[in-house]
Scaffold this active site. Structure first.
Site, PDB file in Angstrom:
ATOM      1  N   LYS A 154      14.219  -3.853 -16.558  1.00 51.15           N
ATOM      2  CA  LYS A 154      15.495  -3.711 -17.060  1.00 51.15           C
ATOM      3  C   LYS A 154      16.538  -3.635 -15.947  1.00 51.15           C
ATOM      4  O   LYS A 154      17.595  -3.867 -15.724  1.00 51.15           O
ATOM      5  CB  LYS A 154      15.568  -2.468 -18.028  1.00 51.15           C
ATOM      6  N   VAL A 162      12.013  -5.908 -34.521  1.00 52.36           N
ATOM      7  CA  VAL A 162      13.317  -6.178 -34.117  1.00 52.36           C
ATOM      8  C   VAL A 162      13.740  -7.561 -34.958  1.00 52.36           C
ATOM      9  O   VAL A 162      14.930  -7.684 -35.658  1.00 52.36           O
ATOM     10  CB  VAL A 162      13.309  -6.500 -32.632  1.00 52.36           C
ATOM     11  N   ASP A 186       8.284  -1.374 -17.902  1.00 53.25           N
ATOM     12  CA  ASP A 186       9.360  -1.713 -19.033  1.00 53.25           C
ATOM     13  C   ASP A 186      10.907  -1.397 -18.267  1.00 53.25           C
ATOM     14  O   ASP A 186      11.704  -2.202 -18.275  1.00 53.25           O
ATOM     15  CB  ASP A 186       9.315  -0.992 -20.040  1.00 53.25           C
ATOM     16  N   GLU A 191       3.490   3.035 -27.807  1.00 48.68           N
ATOM     17  CA  GLU A 191       2.422   1.757 -28.042  1.00 48.68           C
ATOM     18  C   GLU A 191       1.080   2.305 -28.077  1.00 48.68           C
ATOM     19  O   GLU A 191       0.731   3.196 -27.169  1.00 48.68           O
ATOM     20  CB  GLU A 191       2.770   0.434 -27.439  1.00 48.68           C
ATOM     21  N   ILE A 210      22.777   0.410 -26.537  1.00 51.30           N
ATOM     22  CA  ILE A 210      23.624   0.865 -25.705  1.00 51.30           C
ATOM     23  C   ILE A 210      24.528  -0.445 -25.311  1.00 51.30           C
ATOM     24  O   ILE A 210      23.826  -1.464 -24.372  1.00 51.30           O
ATOM     25  CB  ILE A 210      23.519   1.744 -24.581  1.00 51.30           C
ATOM     26  N   GLY A 235      18.576  -0.899 -25.242  1.00 50.34           N
ATOM     27  CA  GLY A 235      18.738  -1.191 -26.783  1.00 50.34           C
ATOM     28  C   GLY A 235      20.105  -1.269 -27.280  1.00 50.34           C
ATOM     29  O   GLY A 235      20.866  -2.210 -27.045  1.00 50.34           O
ATOM     30  N   VAL A 251      18.729  -4.658 -22.388  1.00 47.44           N
ATOM     31  CA  VAL A 251      18.733  -3.387 -21.552  1.00 47.44           C
ATOM     32  C   VAL A 251      19.220  -2.327 -22.351  1.00 47.44           C
ATOM     33  O   VAL A 251      20.285  -2.575 -23.211  1.00 47.44           O
ATOM     34  CB  VAL A 251      19.530  -3.531 -20.252  1.00 47.44           C
ATOM     35  N   GLY A 307      13.864   0.553 -30.721  1.00 47.90           N
ATOM     36  CA  GLY A 307      13.660   0.528 -32.328  1.00 47.90           C
ATOM     37  C   GLY A 307      14.352  -0.522 -33.015  1.00 47.90           C
ATOM     38  O   GLY A 307      15.271  -1.316 -32.539  1.00 47.90           O
ATOM     39  N   GLY A 315       4.984   7.062 -33.441  1.00 52.12           N
ATOM     40  CA  GLY A 315       5.509   5.708 -33.009  1.00 52.12           C
ATOM     41  C   GLY A 315       6.391   5.620 -31.834  1.00 52.12           C
ATOM     42  O   GLY A 315       6.914   4.475 -31.739  1.00 52.12           O
TER      43      GLY A 315
END
Length: 441
Positions: free
Chosen positions: A207, A16, A203, A192, A138, A136, A134, A306, A189
């Site tokens: 969020k 990132v 995860d 993880e 969006i 990505g 939260v 991503g 990918g």
């Protein structure tokens, strides 16, 4: 056009961080035209100084000391992109105490320490922005915080983890097992090396806690999030869903109960109607359905993780931070950038007896007389009413039967107690699997 320069420090330079650096550099002229100022990444902190990067950088700007960046008077905006919570918390606190604007994509940090960090920001005149934490790319946080600010939110439903959605989508489309797809997801990918944070639902739960705060101003303790991942979802569950117009999705729920006085937050595999707003969202995509009392339902769909999607959200916050620095605000602050000004102090965590749903239960039992009667008796003893029962032989296991049960509307408390009692049956061959049947519009 002014000669103002905004200096940015990146704490963390993984996938990132490199994406943020790359796009800030390539879009510098467009951002200058938008803001009337230049933005430069002038300092970068990394864990491993010897590690090779995908982007070319001035090595003189790189160090392994993120605290130095957080406290550097020449740095205007600190981007915390390290992950984890311990060092990330120290860096964020140091920057906020220096009255800086901090941009983070770290949902675990916010879930564990959000209340503390926002309090420090208020005390020392800093800001904490977290659009990228939260879903990505969006812009759901901006939507809740700004676009839908007049709304009271009765419910929020979300597909918040692309890895889980990818695995469940391929299970449905290709008939493969969870374990087979997980191996391929790691090679591609999408998962993880240690997939547990994703597939165990952790995860997505982080969020969901952030969304609950944004919508209602209340930090829900992580231990109060009802949580189950996707490891136990089987092809039998997938087939039932397909045959009955459903899809199995890992759904995060933030619902108001007790006439808005209690909050229910959960992340669970859920049967959702295929024709619903989330039922047809496949692959690595995320989606969030927000129900407001003024606007009704709004739905946000896009890539949830991503390099590029998350970098897009981080840079959105960086631009907001730059506007604050360039144009100022009352006493140097923009109150609208302080997320969730609502007072959630009067909202409690909903009790299991207040949470209602229909449920799906899968049992593998010994195929012998009286078993179904015993199961029905246990369910009845907890006031759980049967809606349907389907029985199939288990080909690879002689004298075993698979039972799929759906219930009428009942409470979470009742179904938990019923499933616990079913788990004690002497005729049971596997642990019961249970998930809600969602009612997402």
């Amino acid at each position: 056009m002014s000669n103002r320069t905004i200096n940015i420090g990146l704490c963390g330079f993984g996938v990132v961080g490199q994406g943020v650096y790359d796009h800030l550099k390539s879009k510098r002229q467009a951002l200058r035209e938008l803001l009337g100022a230049d933005m430069f990444v002038t300092r970068i902190a990394v864990r491993d100084l010897s590690k090779k990067r995908d982007v070319e950088i001035d090595e003189s700007s790189v160090s392994n000391d993120p605290i130095a960046i957080a406290t550097d008077p020449s740095i205007d905006i600190v981007c915390e992109l390290m992950g984890g919570t311990e060092i990330a918390r120290e860096v964020t606190i140091a920057a906020l105490k220096a009255s800086k604007i901090v941009v983070t994509a770290n949902k675990a940090l916010l879930c564990d320490h959000g209340r503390e960090l926002l309090s420090i920001a208020q005390e020392f005149g800093g800001h904490l922005l977290f659009e990228a934490s939260v879903a990505g790319g969006i812009p759901v946080i901006k939507a809740i915080r700004e676009g839908l600010v007049i709304n009271d939110f009765s419910s929020i439903y979300g597909i918040l983890n692309g890895t889980c959605n990818y695995i469940l989508t391929r299970m449905a489309k290709e008939g493969l097992s969870y374990q087979e797809i997980l191996v391929e997801a790691k090679k591609l990918g999408y998962a993880e090396a240690d997939e547990s944070l994703d597939v165990d639902g952790v995860d997505a739960a982080h969020k969901a806690v952030v969304l609950a705060y944004l919508a209602h101003g209340k930090w829900v303790d992580f231990k109060n999030v009802r949580l189950m991942g996707i490891k136990d979802v089987s092809q039998e569950d997938i087939r039932f869903a397909k045959d009955n117009g459903y899809a199995v999705k890992l759904i995060a729920v933030v619902n108001k109960e007790r006439e808005g006085k209690a909050l229910h937050v959960s992340v669970l595999p859920t049967l959702v109607e295929k024709t619903s707003s989330l039922g047809s969202v496949d692959g690595v995509y995320n989606a969030v359905s927000v129900h407001g009392d003024v606007v009704g339902e709004t739905v946000y769909i896009g890539p949830g993780a991503g390099r590029h999607a998350t970098a897009s959200a981080v840079i959105s916050d960086v631009v907001d931070a730059a506007k604050l620095l360039i144009f100022g605000g009352p006493e140097g602050r923009f109150p609208f950038l302080d997320s969730a000004p609502k007072n959630g102090g009067g909202i409690e965590v909903a009790r299991p007896s207040e949470i209602q749903s229909r449920y799906y239960i899968r049992l593998v039992v010994m195929d012998q007389p009286g078993v179904m009667a015993e199961i029905a008796s246990i369910l009845a003893s907890h006031q759980v009413s049967l809606a349907s029962v389907a029985q199939k032989e288990v080909p690879e296991k002689a004298e075993r039967a698979s039972l799929i049960i759906t219930t009428h509307l009942t409470t979470e408390e009742a179904i938990q107690r019923a499933v616990a009692d079913l788990g004690g049956l002497a005729t049971l061959e596997e642990e019961p699997f249970c998930m809600p049947i969602g009612t997402i519009s």
